[in-house]
Design an enzyme around this catalytic site. Structure first.
Site, PDB file in Angstrom:
ATOM      1  CG  HIS A  78      50.062  -0.628  76.430  1.00  0.00           C
ATOM      2  ND1 HIS A  78      49.905  -0.069  77.431  1.00  0.00           N
ATOM      3  CD2 HIS A  78      48.984  -1.471  76.271  1.00  0.00           C
ATOM      4  CE1 HIS A  78      48.658  -0.789  77.915  1.00  0.00           C
ATOM      5  NE2 HIS A  78      48.415  -1.793  77.388  1.00  0.00           N
ATOM      6  CG  HIS A 235      43.321  -1.332  76.234  1.00  0.00           C
ATOM      7  ND1 HIS A 235      44.463  -0.440  75.880  1.00  0.00           N
ATOM      8  CD2 HIS A 235      43.889  -2.486  77.061  1.00  0.00           C
ATOM      9  CE1 HIS A 235      45.476  -0.672  76.756  1.00  0.00           C
ATOM     10  NE2 HIS A 235      45.307  -1.837  77.349  1.00  0.00           N
ATOM     11  CG  ASP A 239      46.358  -5.227  76.171  1.00  0.00           C
ATOM     12  OD1 ASP A 239      47.124  -4.240  76.046  1.00  0.00           O
ATOM     13  OD2 ASP A 239      45.396  -5.273  76.987  1.00  0.00           O
ATOM     14  CG  HIS A 262      48.441  -9.544  78.516  1.00  0.00           C
ATOM     15  ND1 HIS A 262      48.542  -8.887  77.449  1.00  0.00           N
ATOM     16  CD2 HIS A 262      48.160  -8.749  79.651  1.00  0.00           C
ATOM     17  CE1 HIS A 262      48.239  -7.470  77.683  1.00  0.00           C
ATOM     18  NE2 HIS A 262      47.911  -7.428  78.977  1.00  0.00           N
TER      19      HIS A 262
HETATM   20 ZN   LIG Z   1      46.878  -3.118  77.738  1.00  0.00          ZN
END
Ligand SMILES: [Zn+2]
Length: 307
Positions: A78, A235, A239, A262
């Site tokens: 973030h 969001h 990311d 991720h």
């Molecule tokens: Zn996040």
């Protein structure tokens, strides 16, 4: 100086908060850094510098972690998204513990921190990684793909097996103003059914309704509700911007992501860096250089500092 000069933070600024997974308090300080030095995390308690680079990623379970030897810094995505989103090329991110504070679960507090510190333009021209050939990672119904494009765009589709978080797509064309308004406030989210499991694994120890959207089988548990109807997809774009920052500089290209996270974002970054001919690095110092490159620079400068 024009908006294609490198940027750093003008003065040191700090914030304190708990880590989402460790539950431990930590103080984070953004500090100026020289041109071409990039973003570097510094574990102040250990005296170890950890550059924000893809080859130093150690863990991508629920958040992205970096390490040099035994010195680790977790949940970097973030703050990295906020720095890239505001066009910051060079910054020292000092932290006195193993995890970046989660604050409200979004990147908005980091945007306010950068605005408080102010943005300083540097003499060197900005560097960009330009995508020249498509690179993709595909696993079952999941996709993360970068295509050549004249500017940075992201199209992210979220599709969880849940009635509230299904088939949601958000498209983002990069500018610092749009980043601050449309992406930075979007919070991280989790499912109530996963929380017991995460806590049993020692994760989410600092998690609460103050720093994450929590969804049960039918509803949003946060009394204030959502900040955007498509906050989940927003969001995930946030990311992805943080994760792609680990390629070492801003990207000019189009990211298409379907149910990525991720781990897949990092696999894509590693594949780009390992594929000759897929990309080139350009440094832009003057407007005349843009035409032959066939790129448009991201709109920067709308988010001015109040320092
Ligand atoms: Zn996040």
């Amino acid at each position: 100086m024009a908006n294609w000069n490198q940027r750093t933070i003008a003065k040191r600024v700090s914030v304190t908060g708990v880590g989402l997974h460790s539950g431990k308090p930590a103080t984070l300080t953004l500090a100026p850094a020289p041109a071409d030095s990039g973003i570097t995390f510094v574990r102040m308690d250990l005296g170890v510098e950890i550059p924000a680079r893809a080859d130093l990623v150690t863990d991508t379970i629920l958040s992205t972690s970096l390490a040099v030897g035994n010195a680790r810094v977790a949940t970097v995505e973030h703050v990295l998204a906020a720095l890239t989103g505001l066009g910051i090329d060079n910054c020292r991110v000092e932290v006195d513990g193993p995890e970046i504070p989660i604050l409200d679960g979004s990147a908005a507090p980091f945007v306010w921190l950068v605005q408080e510190g102010g943005i300083e333009k540097q003499r060197a021209g900005k560097r960009f990684l330009v995508i020249d050939q498509p690179v993709e990672i595909r696993e079952g119904g999941k996709l993360a793909r970068l295509d050549p494009a004249a500017e940075m765009t992201i199209r992210f589709t979220v599709d969880f097996d849940h009635p509230l978080v299904t088939d949601q797509t958000f498209e983002f064309r990069f500018s610092d103003r749009r980043f601050a308004r449309e992406l930075a406030p979007a919070r991280t989210f989790c499912f109530l059914r996963d929380i017991e499991y995460m806590k049993s694994k020692g994760l989410a120890q600092g998690g609460s309704l103050d720093n994450a959207i929590v969804v049960d089988d039918f509803s949003i548990l946060n009394p204030e509700g959502l900040r955007f109807p498509d906050e989940f997809a927003r969001h995930k774009v946030l990311d992805a911007i943080g994760d792609l920052t680990l390629i070492g500089m801003p990207i000019i290209g189009a990211l298409t992501a379907v149910k990525s996270g991720h781990a897949m974002n990092q696999a894509l970054v590693r594949k780009v860096l390992a594929t000759p001919g897929s990309h080139r690095v350009v440094r832009v110092s003057a407007e005349a250089e843009l035409e032959p490159l066939r790129i448009r620079l991201p709109a920067l400068g709308a988010v001015e500092s109040h320092a």
